[in-house]
Design a protein around this motif. Structure first.
Motif, PDB file in Angstrom:
ATOM      1  N   VAL A 135     -69.215  33.821 -20.181  1.00 50.22           N
ATOM      2  CA  VAL A 135     -69.360  34.919 -20.954  1.00 50.22           C
ATOM      3  C   VAL A 135     -70.446  35.823 -20.321  1.00 50.22           C
ATOM      4  O   VAL A 135     -70.344  37.220 -20.208  1.00 50.22           O
ATOM      5  CB  VAL A 135     -69.838  34.478 -22.307  1.00 50.22           C
ATOM      6  CG1 VAL A 135     -70.131  35.712 -23.268  1.00 50.22           C
ATOM      7  CG2 VAL A 135     -68.729  33.728 -23.060  1.00 50.22           C
ATOM      8  N   ARG A 136     -71.609  35.312 -19.857  1.00 48.40           N
ATOM      9  CA  ARG A 136     -72.647  36.253 -19.612  1.00 48.40           C
ATOM     10  C   ARG A 136     -72.439  36.805 -18.138  1.00 48.40           C
ATOM     11  O   ARG A 136     -72.539  37.948 -17.895  1.00 48.40           O
ATOM     12  CB  ARG A 136     -74.025  35.506 -19.431  1.00 48.40           C
ATOM     13  CG  ARG A 136     -74.582  35.001 -20.691  1.00 48.40           C
ATOM     14  CD  ARG A 136     -76.042  34.613 -20.578  1.00 48.40           C
ATOM     15  NE  ARG A 136     -76.025  33.284 -19.859  1.00 48.40           N
ATOM     16  CZ  ARG A 136     -75.591  32.098 -20.458  1.00 48.40           C
ATOM     17  NH1 ARG A 136     -75.469  32.123 -21.707  1.00 48.40           N
ATOM     18  NH2 ARG A 136     -75.706  30.831 -19.947  1.00 48.40           N
ATOM     19  N   ILE A 137     -71.588  36.093 -17.133  1.00 48.18           N
ATOM     20  CA  ILE A 137     -71.437  36.529 -16.093  1.00 48.18           C
ATOM     21  C   ILE A 137     -70.294  37.610 -16.017  1.00 48.18           C
ATOM     22  O   ILE A 137     -70.370  38.871 -15.456  1.00 48.18           O
ATOM     23  CB  ILE A 137     -70.969  35.466 -14.978  1.00 48.18           C
ATOM     24  CG1 ILE A 137     -71.998  34.634 -14.525  1.00 48.18           C
ATOM     25  CG2 ILE A 137     -70.196  36.119 -13.672  1.00 48.18           C
ATOM     26  CD1 ILE A 137     -71.757  33.476 -13.678  1.00 48.18           C
ATOM     27  N   GLU A 138     -69.327  37.331 -16.717  1.00 47.03           N
ATOM     28  CA  GLU A 138     -68.234  38.522 -17.045  1.00 47.03           C
ATOM     29  C   GLU A 138     -68.784  39.580 -17.791  1.00 47.03           C
ATOM     30  O   GLU A 138     -68.597  40.864 -17.417  1.00 47.03           O
ATOM     31  CB  GLU A 138     -67.272  37.868 -18.179  1.00 47.03           C
ATOM     32  CG  GLU A 138     -66.133  37.025 -17.353  1.00 47.03           C
ATOM     33  CD  GLU A 138     -65.106  36.883 -18.324  1.00 47.03           C
ATOM     34  OE1 GLU A 138     -64.795  37.665 -19.038  1.00 47.03           O
ATOM     35  OE2 GLU A 138     -64.376  36.070 -18.215  1.00 47.03           O
ATOM     36  N   ALA A 139     -69.910  39.552 -18.644  1.00 42.24           N
ATOM     37  CA  ALA A 139     -70.474  40.961 -19.069  1.00 42.24           C
ATOM     38  C   ALA A 139     -71.460  41.644 -18.155  1.00 42.24           C
ATOM     39  O   ALA A 139     -72.041  42.465 -18.232  1.00 42.24           O
ATOM     40  CB  ALA A 139     -71.179  40.516 -20.352  1.00 42.24           C
ATOM     41  N   SER A 140     -71.774  40.971 -17.155  1.00 44.83           N
ATOM     42  CA  SER A 140     -72.899  41.472 -16.203  1.00 44.83           C
ATOM     43  C   SER A 140     -72.398  42.453 -15.177  1.00 44.83           C
ATOM     44  O   SER A 140     -73.340  43.298 -14.857  1.00 44.83           O
ATOM     45  CB  SER A 140     -73.460  40.369 -15.213  1.00 44.83           C
ATOM     46  OG  SER A 140     -72.165  40.019 -14.379  1.00 44.83           O
TER      47      SER A 140
END
Length: 255
Positions: A182-187
């Motif tokens: 989730v965090r990498i996709e949002a980065s």
């Protein structure tokens, strides 16, 4: 020995291969053709082989046979043995002491505690071997922490080490990976194709921890061209993406 091999779980098989340099079945097949003197020499050179063969899974539904008796059954006590210690608390204390005393000296522990971003699967294997030699396997740690805290903690061996060394919370490993995706996709603004690859890599990491190029040169990834081909989808920056996965999994406070 062949009967013992059939009872070995996956974690013990990995420990056996690290200790002997080859898989259990292949080892027994080779030893079956050797003389008694050669077998004796092999056992002397691999002192933990018998202990690993005799090790039984902590939880198993298998039945080794039927025992018949005419007297009534009586439950005397229930015990779990954690190495030389008698309680889960003692086992955990010994593990934490070992990690803290060696976290700045042993390369595998340095990698896990100080630079998880750059962690490789080779270093993870070295860490697992180091801890297993001292009877601190992932399954034993899960059992000890679960018994001491009355909870089923599905943390990874890295999580146990970082908790002992740095006080990181013990979080189920799958939850850490989901959070990292989730965090990498949002980065950053990824393309649709890149997002698909990110999710595939995340799913693979749940089974084979640590994101490094070797992860993408096997299995379904190899069928798609491996690390070199997939890296083209990320404009040659796939190595940085893998580092980001390791960092997101292990160093984010919200993992």
């Amino acid at each position: 020995m062949r009967a013992m091999v059939k009872r070995m779980d996956a974690e013990t098989r990995e420990s056996f291969e690290r200790h002997t340099g080859e898989g259990a079945e292949a080892t027994l097949q080779r030893l079956s053709t050797r003389s008694g003197a050669e077998l004796e020499g092999w056992l002397a050179a691999h002192p933990r082989a018998v202990e690993l063969l005799e090790r039984r899974p902590l939880r198993t539904g298998s039945n080794d046979g039927v025992v018949l008796s005419d007297h009534e059954d009586e439950l005397l006590r229930i015990e779990e043995i954690f190495g030389r210690n008698t309680t889960p608390e003692d086992y955990i204390t010994g593990f934490e002491r070992f990690v803290r005393e060696n976290m700045n000296q042993v390369p595998a522990l340095i990698a896990v505690t100080q630079r998880p971003r750059d962690l490789t699967r080779k270093e993870l294997s070295e860490l697992a071997g180091l801890l297993d030699e001292r009877n601190y396997s992932e399954s034993m740690l899960r059992a000890a922490y679960g018994r001491a805290r009355n909870a089923d903690i599905a943390a990874h061996i890295i999580g146990f080490v970082r908790q002992a060394a740095l006080g990181d919370p013990l979080i189920p490993y799958a939850t850490r990976v989901d959070g990292a995706i989730v965090r990498i996709e949002a980065s950053r603004p990824w393309t649709g194709r890149q997002k698909e690859w990110l999710r595939r890599i995340g799913r693979a990491l749940k089974d084979k921890p640590v994101a490094d190029p070797t992860l993408l040169d096997q299995g379904a990834f190899a069928d798609k061209g491996g690390f070199k081909r997939i890296s083209q989808e990320f404009d040659g920056a796939l190595d940085e993406v893998l580092h980001a996965f390791n960092e997101a999994i292990w160093t984010s406070p919200a993992a």
